[in-house]
Write an enzyme that holds these catalytic residues in place. Sequence first.
Site, PDB file in Angstrom:
ATOM      1  N   CYS A 238      29.385  64.326 -21.506  1.00 53.14           N
ATOM      2  CA  CYS A 238      30.267  62.920 -20.742  1.00 53.14           C
ATOM      3  C   CYS A 238      28.932  61.828 -19.966  1.00 53.14           C
ATOM      4  O   CYS A 238      29.641  60.893 -20.102  1.00 53.14           O
ATOM      5  CB  CYS A 238      30.748  63.837 -19.596  1.00 53.14           C
ATOM      6  SG  CYS A 238      31.727  64.653 -19.825  1.00 53.14           S
ATOM      7  N   THR A 239      27.502  62.543 -19.748  1.00 57.29           N
ATOM      8  CA  THR A 239      27.248  61.817 -18.612  1.00 57.29           C
ATOM      9  C   THR A 239      26.668  60.596 -20.021  1.00 57.29           C
ATOM     10  O   THR A 239      27.106  59.061 -19.539  1.00 57.29           O
ATOM     11  CB  THR A 239      25.926  61.865 -18.006  1.00 57.29           C
ATOM     12  OG1 THR A 239      26.525  63.076 -16.820  1.00 57.29           O
ATOM     13  CG2 THR A 239      25.056  61.061 -17.079  1.00 57.29           C
TER      14      THR A 239
END
Length: 211
Positions: free
Chosen positions: A45-46
């Site tokens: 996600c980052t």
Amino acid sequence: MSIRIGDVAPDFTAETTEGTVNFHEWLGEGWGVLFSHPKDFTPVCTTELGEAARLKPEFDKRNVKIIGLSVDPSESHHKWAEDIAETQGTALNFPVIADADKKVADLYEMIHPNASDTFTVRSVFVIGPDKKVKLTLTYPASTGRNFAEILRVIDSLQLTAKYSVATPVNWKDGDDVIIVPAVSDEAAKEKFPGGWKTVKPYLRVVAQPGK
Ligand code: BEZ
């Protein structure tokens, strides 16, 4: 029931990293992309949020607003944003919904219980100016999305909306396109005065309009 292409995108009001957003109002007259992330402070996600931030000018050029979602509170999103800026080289520049109560995740069926009861999958909804869903994508938590593909689909959707053309397999911006079957040869003469190539009566190829 799941949200399908052609449905009106469900409206909601939610807290985001940029304040309270009423979704339909926030979309305004333009296009939108709503995409979910399983959880804050997770590695894939980052990288996705960093990439989406880097590509924001490309979405802007296409009159597309982007909004992320993660089922964590706002304070957590703000702390995570510091990591995104530090590790991905681009700071968050679009809102991320703080969906700790999973209200929006449930509305859009972003939690697939047989995958996880708590994390969302990676959902993508592209929404047109008529507020209708134009594309849905679902990826598992372990696979980061290809945001270049999301932009490619938006280019195709916008060409269809503007010029009544479809895009063939593996199409990319600048390649020839296809006149949709709903356009008769008679109507096509008006729309495409430069002509087209009839490979089969149902397969009419034309240079990409507007290029
Ligand atoms: C990730 O974003 O890295 C991730 C989140 C949930 C499960 C697996 C990976």
